[in-house]
Design a protein around this motif. Sequence first.
Motif, short mmCIF file in Angstrom:
data_model
loop_
_atom_site.label_atom_id
_atom_site.label_comp_id
_atom_site.label_asym_id
_atom_site.label_seq_id
_atom_site.Cartn_x
_atom_site.Cartn_y
_atom_site.Cartn_z
N ALA A 1 0.83 -1.20 0.00
CA ALA A 1 0.00 0.00 0.00
C ALA A 1 0.87 1.25 0.00
O ALA A 1 0.61 2.22 -0.73
CB ALA A 1 -0.93 0.00 1.21
N VAL A 2 1.91 1.25 0.82
CA VAL A 2 2.83 2.40 0.88
C VAL A 2 3.46 2.64 -0.49
O VAL A 2 3.59 3.78 -0.95
CB VAL A 2 3.91 2.17 1.95
N LYS A 3 3.82 1.56 -1.16
CA LYS A 3 4.44 1.66 -2.49
C LYS A 3 3.49 2.33 -3.49
O LYS A 3 3.88 3.20 -4.27
CB LYS A 3 4.83 0.28 -2.98
N VAL A 4 2.22 1.91 -3.46
CA VAL A 4 1.22 2.48 -4.37
C VAL A 4 1.02 3.96 -4.08
O VAL A 4 0.95 4.80 -5.00
CB VAL A 4 -0.11 1.72 -4.26
N LEU A 5 0.93 4.31 -2.82
CA LEU A 5 0.72 5.71 -2.44
C LEU A 5 1.88 6.59 -2.89
O LEU A 5 1.69 7.67 -3.47
CB LEU A 5 0.53 5.81 -0.92
N LYS A 6 3.10 6.14 -2.63
CA LYS A 6 4.28 6.93 -3.03
C LYS A 6 4.36 7.06 -4.55
O LYS A 6 4.70 8.14 -5.07
CB LYS A 6 5.54 6.27 -2.48
N LYS A 7 4.06 5.97 -5.25
CA LYS A 7 4.11 5.99 -6.71
C LYS A 7 3.18 7.04 -7.29
O LYS A 7 3.45 7.60 -8.36
CB LYS A 7 3.75 4.60 -7.24
N ASN A 8 2.08 7.32 -6.58
CA ASN A 8 1.09 8.27 -7.08
C ASN A 8 1.20 9.64 -6.43
O ASN A 8 0.25 10.44 -6.46
CB ASN A 8 -0.31 7.69 -6.89
N GLY A 9 2.36 9.92 -5.84
CA GLY A 9 2.66 11.27 -5.38
C GLY A 9 2.07 11.66 -4.04
O GLY A 9 2.06 12.85 -3.69
N ILE A 10 1.59 10.69 -3.26
CA ILE A 10 1.06 10.99 -1.93
C ILE A 10 2.23 11.14 -0.96
O ILE A 10 3.17 10.33 -0.98
CB ILE A 10 0.11 9.88 -1.45
N ARG A 11 2.18 12.13 -0.12
CA ARG A 11 3.24 12.33 0.89
C ARG A 11 3.12 11.26 1.95
O ARG A 11 2.09 11.14 2.61
CB ARG A 11 3.13 13.72 1.52
N ASP B 1 -5.76 15.57 -3.77
CA ASP B 1 -5.44 14.14 -3.87
C ASP B 1 -6.72 13.30 -3.78
O ASP B 1 -6.96 12.42 -4.61
CB ASP B 1 -4.51 13.71 -2.72
N ILE B 2 -7.50 13.58 -2.74
CA ILE B 2 -8.70 12.78 -2.49
C ILE B 2 -9.69 12.91 -3.64
O ILE B 2 -10.18 11.90 -4.19
CB ILE B 2 -9.36 13.20 -1.17
N MET B 3 -10.00 14.12 -4.05
CA MET B 3 -11.03 14.31 -5.07
C MET B 3 -10.58 13.79 -6.44
O MET B 3 -11.40 13.28 -7.20
CB MET B 3 -11.42 15.79 -5.14
N LYS B 4 -9.29 13.89 -6.72
CA LYS B 4 -8.77 13.37 -8.00
C LYS B 4 -9.02 11.88 -8.13
O LYS B 4 -9.47 11.41 -9.18
CB LYS B 4 -7.28 13.65 -8.09
N TRP B 5 -8.75 11.13 -7.04
CA TRP B 5 -8.83 9.68 -7.14
C TRP B 5 -10.23 9.14 -6.87
O TRP B 5 -10.69 8.20 -7.54
CB TRP B 5 -7.81 9.04 -6.19
N VAL B 6 -10.94 9.71 -5.92
CA VAL B 6 -12.27 9.19 -5.57
C VAL B 6 -13.23 9.31 -6.74
O VAL B 6 -14.08 8.44 -6.95
CB VAL B 6 -12.81 9.89 -4.31
N LYS B 7 -13.09 10.37 -7.54
CA LYS B 7 -14.02 10.54 -8.66
C LYS B 7 -13.84 9.49 -9.75
O LYS B 7 -14.68 9.36 -10.65
CB LYS B 7 -13.89 11.95 -9.24
N LYS B 8 -12.76 8.72 -9.69
CA LYS B 8 -12.56 7.65 -10.65
C LYS B 8 -13.40 6.41 -10.34
O LYS B 8 -13.58 5.54 -11.19
CB LYS B 8 -11.07 7.25 -10.72
N VAL C 1 -9.03 5.04 1.91
CA VAL C 1 -8.84 3.71 1.31
C VAL C 1 -9.49 3.64 -0.07
O VAL C 1 -8.98 2.96 -0.97
CB VAL C 1 -9.35 2.61 2.25
N ILE C 2 -10.61 4.35 -0.26
CA ILE C 2 -11.18 4.43 -1.61
C ILE C 2 -10.18 5.08 -2.56
O ILE C 2 -9.98 4.62 -3.70
CB ILE C 2 -12.51 5.20 -1.60
N ALA C 3 -9.51 6.14 -2.10
CA ALA C 3 -8.49 6.78 -2.93
C ALA C 3 -7.37 5.80 -3.26
O ALA C 3 -6.92 5.70 -4.42
CB ALA C 3 -7.94 8.02 -2.23
N LEU C 4 -6.89 5.05 -2.25
CA LEU C 4 -5.86 4.04 -2.48
C LEU C 4 -6.33 3.02 -3.52
O LEU C 4 -5.56 2.63 -4.41
CB LEU C 4 -5.53 3.33 -1.17
N SER C 5 -7.58 2.59 -3.41
CA SER C 5 -8.10 1.58 -4.34
C SER C 5 -8.05 2.06 -5.78
O SER C 5 -7.74 1.29 -6.69
CB SER C 5 -9.54 1.20 -3.95
#
Length: 302
Positions: free
Chosen positions: A29-39, A51-58, A248-252
């Motif tokens: 999970a940490v790897k996925v978050l870092k790969k997508n520019g999350i601090r 960050d949240i709105m960009k990913w959740v809307k997908k 977690v929805i954003a992570l997904s």
Amino acid sequence: MSKENVRKIHEATMRILSSTGVKFHHPDAVKVLKKNGIRVEGNIAYFTEDDIMKWVKKAPAYTGFKGADPKYHAKIGGDLVLNAPAAGPTKIMEKDGTLRSAQIEDLVKMIKLYQQNDHYVINGGLPCQPENVPEEWSTLLLYYVAQRHSNKALWCGCGNYEQMEAVVQMCCARYGLTTEELKEDPHLFAIVNTNTPLQFDIRMTETLFTMLKYRQPVGITAASMAGTTAPITLAGTVALTNAEVIAVIALSQMYAPGAPVIYGSQSTNADMATCAIAIGSPEGALCYKYCAEMARFYGVPS
């Protein structure tokens, strides 16, 4: 709820996610978050509102999964309402009021009861936790019992990568599908839980990522308890619940953009006499209502 109250909960959520963050225990999970520019500092991820709105809307607004009988195809989203079995009890109450540990025979009886009740489109899950089933086999055995005794849309338990891959293979065998066909035609559903306050553990991550890999719908659910694991106020509890679920929805969506996810909540208050979760309380009903409103705000099914 008024739009103003929804906005206030959203804003409180964003403050929690940007200042306190969420701890992700699995290195994947940490790897996925870092790969997508999350601090990420250590294993704590901090999200901005963008960050949240960009990913959740997908995430799609509607999802579903099928049973063996077409009349039991589960559709989830909008104002659609479905019943599914309860989950998690470890005890069975006899007619005289005595309690005993649940056994595999009780699970079979409960699956059969849910099968006979046409008010339930969904079956399976964990209507009770049998004491006489080894933990390493429980995910597979519970799903097998549901497959054997129900033709409804089936919910499976959680497990590690190996267990969840086996569940997927069982699902494909039951319905005569390849894994590629399963991706296009979901027949499986799981629920993963956050750990309040503000954590997401290893087994839940492996369940989530396996379900997303095969594009099967997965519910992301918090069970915050006002007064113990969450703030004593319901507004604070809902904000905390929302922070966990929406992170977690954003992570997904970072892991599998467009994969079907469902906003879930079992958040309620704690019983102040016992510190146990007060499922069925009026406060719990309010939490469910508010979380459904937050799901609508983000455009995801609940």
